[in-house]
Write a protein that holds these residues in place. Structure first.
Motif, PDB file in Angstrom:
ATOM      1  N   GLY A   1       1.527   0.549   5.095  1.00 64.24           N
ATOM      2  CA  GLY A   1       0.213   0.705   5.691  1.00 64.24           C
ATOM      3  C   GLY A   1       0.192   0.949   7.182  1.00 64.24           C
ATOM      4  N   GLY A   2       1.343   0.910   7.810  1.00 63.93           N
ATOM      5  CA  GLY A   2       1.386   1.132   9.245  1.00 63.93           C
ATOM      6  C   GLY A   2       1.121   2.584   9.604  1.00 63.93           C
ATOM      7  N   GLY A   3       1.075   2.849  10.906  1.00 65.42           N
ATOM      8  CA  GLY A   3       0.857   4.205  11.365  1.00 65.42           C
ATOM      9  C   GLY A   3       0.611   4.259  12.851  1.00 65.42           C
ATOM     10  N   LEU A   4       0.239   5.441  13.316  1.00 65.53           N
ATOM     11  CA  LEU A   4      -0.078   5.674  14.723  1.00 65.53           C
ATOM     12  C   LEU A   4      -1.595   5.800  14.855  1.00 65.53           C
ATOM     13  N   VAL A   5      -2.186   4.932  15.661  1.00 65.49           N
ATOM     14  CA  VAL A   5      -3.628   4.958  15.854  1.00 65.49           C
ATOM     15  C   VAL A   5      -3.954   4.803  17.336  1.00 65.49           C
ATOM     16  N   GLN A   6      -5.175   5.167  17.681  1.00 65.22           N
ATOM     17  CA  GLN A   6      -5.640   4.971  19.052  1.00 65.22           C
ATOM     18  C   GLN A   6      -6.172   3.548  19.229  1.00 65.22           C
ATOM     19  N   ALA A   7      -6.159   3.093  20.419  1.00 64.97           N
ATOM     20  CA  ALA A   7      -6.699   1.766  20.718  1.00 64.97           C
ATOM     21  C   ALA A   7      -8.148   1.686  20.253  1.00 64.97           C
ATOM     22  N   GLY A   8      -8.498   0.525  19.696  1.00 61.72           N
ATOM     23  CA  GLY A   8      -9.839   0.324  19.189  1.00 61.72           C
ATOM     24  C   GLY A   8     -10.018   0.638  17.714  1.00 61.72           C
ATOM     25  N   ARG A   9      -9.041   1.315  17.129  1.00 58.37           N
ATOM     26  CA  ARG A   9      -9.134   1.661  15.718  1.00 58.37           C
ATOM     27  C   ARG A   9      -8.570   0.540  14.842  1.00 58.37           C
ATOM     28  N   SER A  10      -8.570   0.791  13.535  1.00 59.45           N
ATOM     29  CA  SER A  10      -8.166  -0.235  12.563  1.00 59.45           C
ATOM     30  C   SER A  10      -7.056   0.267  11.651  1.00 59.45           C
ATOM     31  N   LEU A  11      -6.292  -0.680  11.115  1.00 56.99           N
ATOM     32  CA  LEU A  11      -5.306  -0.425  10.075  1.00 56.99           C
ATOM     33  C   LEU A  11      -5.301  -1.601   9.116  1.00 56.99           C
ATOM     34  N   ARG A  12      -4.899  -1.324   7.881  1.00 58.45           N
ATOM     35  CA  ARG A  12      -4.747  -2.391   6.900  1.00 58.45           C
ATOM     36  C   ARG A  12      -3.332  -2.337   6.333  1.00 58.45           C
ATOM     37  N   LEU A  13      -2.610  -3.417   6.540  1.00 59.21           N
ATOM     38  CA  LEU A  13      -1.239  -3.516   6.045  1.00 59.21           C
ATOM     39  C   LEU A  13      -1.204  -4.234   4.704  1.00 59.21           C
ATOM     40  N   SER A  14      -0.219  -3.877   3.899  1.00 63.02           N
ATOM     41  CA  SER A  14      -0.015  -4.529   2.602  1.00 63.02           C
ATOM     42  C   SER A  14       1.414  -5.032   2.498  1.00 63.02           C
ATOM     43  N   CYS A  15       1.561  -6.125   1.796  1.00 58.49           N
ATOM     44  CA  CYS A  15       2.878  -6.697   1.508  1.00 58.49           C
ATOM     45  C   CYS A  15       2.950  -6.921   0.009  1.00 58.49           C
ATOM     46  N   ALA A  16       3.914  -6.297  -0.633  1.00 55.62           N
ATOM     47  CA  ALA A  16       4.052  -6.398  -2.083  1.00 55.62           C
ATOM     48  C   ALA A  16       5.346  -7.120  -2.438  1.00 55.62           C
ATOM     49  N   PRO A  17       5.245  -8.358  -2.942  1.00 51.88           N
ATOM     50  CA  PRO A  17       6.443  -9.066  -3.386  1.00 51.88           C
ATOM     51  C   PRO A  17       6.937  -8.503  -4.715  1.00 51.88           C
ATOM     52  N   SER A  18       8.225  -8.557  -4.922  1.00 51.86           N
ATOM     53  CA  SER A  18       8.791  -8.183  -6.216  1.00 51.86           C
ATOM     54  C   SER A  18      10.027  -9.017  -6.475  1.00 51.86           C
ATOM     55  N   GLY A  19      10.368  -9.166  -7.731  1.00 49.38           N
ATOM     56  CA  GLY A  19      11.551  -9.925  -8.119  1.00 49.38           C
ATOM     57  C   GLY A  19      11.282 -11.389  -8.392  1.00 49.38           C
ATOM     58  N   ARG A  20      10.208 -11.928  -7.850  1.00 47.88           N
ATOM     59  CA  ARG A  20       9.756 -13.288  -8.123  1.00 47.88           C
ATOM     60  C   ARG A  20       8.340 -13.415  -7.602  1.00 47.88           C
ATOM     61  N   THR A  21       7.690 -14.460  -8.012  1.00 54.49           N
ATOM     62  CA  THR A  21       6.330 -14.669  -7.556  1.00 54.49           C
ATOM     63  C   THR A  21       6.318 -15.504  -6.280  1.00 54.49           C
ATOM     64  N   PHE A  22       5.411 -15.171  -5.393  1.00 52.38           N
ATOM     65  CA  PHE A  22       5.189 -15.971  -4.186  1.00 52.38           C
ATOM     66  C   PHE A  22       3.803 -16.603  -4.242  1.00 52.38           C
ATOM     67  N   SER A  23       3.254 -16.711  -5.432  1.00 54.65           N
ATOM     68  CA  SER A  23       1.875 -17.172  -5.577  1.00 54.65           C
ATOM     69  C   SER A  23       1.689 -18.615  -5.127  1.00 54.65           C
ATOM     70  N   THR A  24       2.746 -19.412  -5.113  1.00 48.74           N
ATOM     71  CA  THR A  24       2.615 -20.810  -4.696  1.00 48.74           C
ATOM     72  C   THR A  24       3.085 -21.020  -3.265  1.00 48.74           C
ATOM     73  N   GLU A  25       3.371 -19.946  -2.569  1.00 53.71           N
ATOM     74  CA  GLU A  25       3.864 -20.025  -1.195  1.00 53.71           C
ATOM     75  C   GLU A  25       2.756 -19.695  -0.202  1.00 53.71           C
ATOM     76  N   THR A  26       2.787 -20.357   0.949  1.00 49.81           N
ATOM     77  CA  THR A  26       2.007 -19.882   2.078  1.00 49.81           C
ATOM     78  C   THR A  26       2.696 -18.634   2.597  1.00 49.81           C
ATOM     79  N   MET A  27       1.935 -17.576   2.748  1.00 47.73           N
ATOM     80  CA  MET A  27       2.504 -16.300   3.182  1.00 47.73           C
ATOM     81  C   MET A  27       2.026 -15.974   4.593  1.00 47.73           C
ATOM     82  N   ALA A  28       2.824 -15.183   5.275  1.00 48.84           N
ATOM     83  CA  ALA A  28       2.501 -14.881   6.669  1.00 48.84           C
ATOM     84  C   ALA A  28       2.949 -13.482   7.043  1.00 48.84           C
TER      85      ALA A  28
END
Length: 122
Positions: free
Chosen positions: A8-35
């Motif tokens: 989800g990253g990219g090059l943007v101008q100041a003041g604009r928005s981006l939305r990043l995503s993190c996709a776990p695989s291989g095990r679940t992180f559903s019971t973990e605090t994520m950061a």
């Protein structure tokens, strides 16, 4: 193989928005605090935002408070998101996700994806 895949990253101008995503695989992180963490050139990796498993408690670095919002899927793929608004040049960095132990701000695992580059131009 356990992986955390950021996107989800990219090059943007100041003041604009981006939305990043993190996709776990291989095990679940559903019971973990994520950061989200970030690392700017020549600097150490730093904590950005965290969210507990139920999604009802979030905490942020002072530098992004009020501009960034962390969220997560409670069901399904357990993805973690970072909505970044009002971006500033100082937000330029490679962004990573990982688990943490709430309310700490240090990564729980030595498990890092490739990250996603965010570049903010002035």
């Amino acid at each position: 193989q356990v992986q955390l895949v950021e996107s989800g990253g990219g090059l943007v101008q100041a003041g604009r928005s981006l939305r990043l995503s993190c996709a776990p695989s291989g095990r679940t992180f559903s019971t973990e605090t994520m950061a989200w963490f970030r690392q700017a050139p020549g600097k150490e990796r730093e904590f950005v935002a965290g969210i507990v498993p139920a999604g009802n408690t979030r905490y942020y670095a002072d530098s992004v408070k009020g501009r960034f919002t962390i969220s997560r899927e409670i069901y399904g793929d357990n993805k973690v998101y970072l909505q970044m608004n009002d971006l500033k040049p100082e937000d330029t960095a490679v962004y990573y996700c990982n688990a943490v132990i709430w309310p700490l701000r240090t990564p729980r695992y030595d498990l890092w994806g490739q990250g996603t580059q965010v570049t903010v131009s002035s």
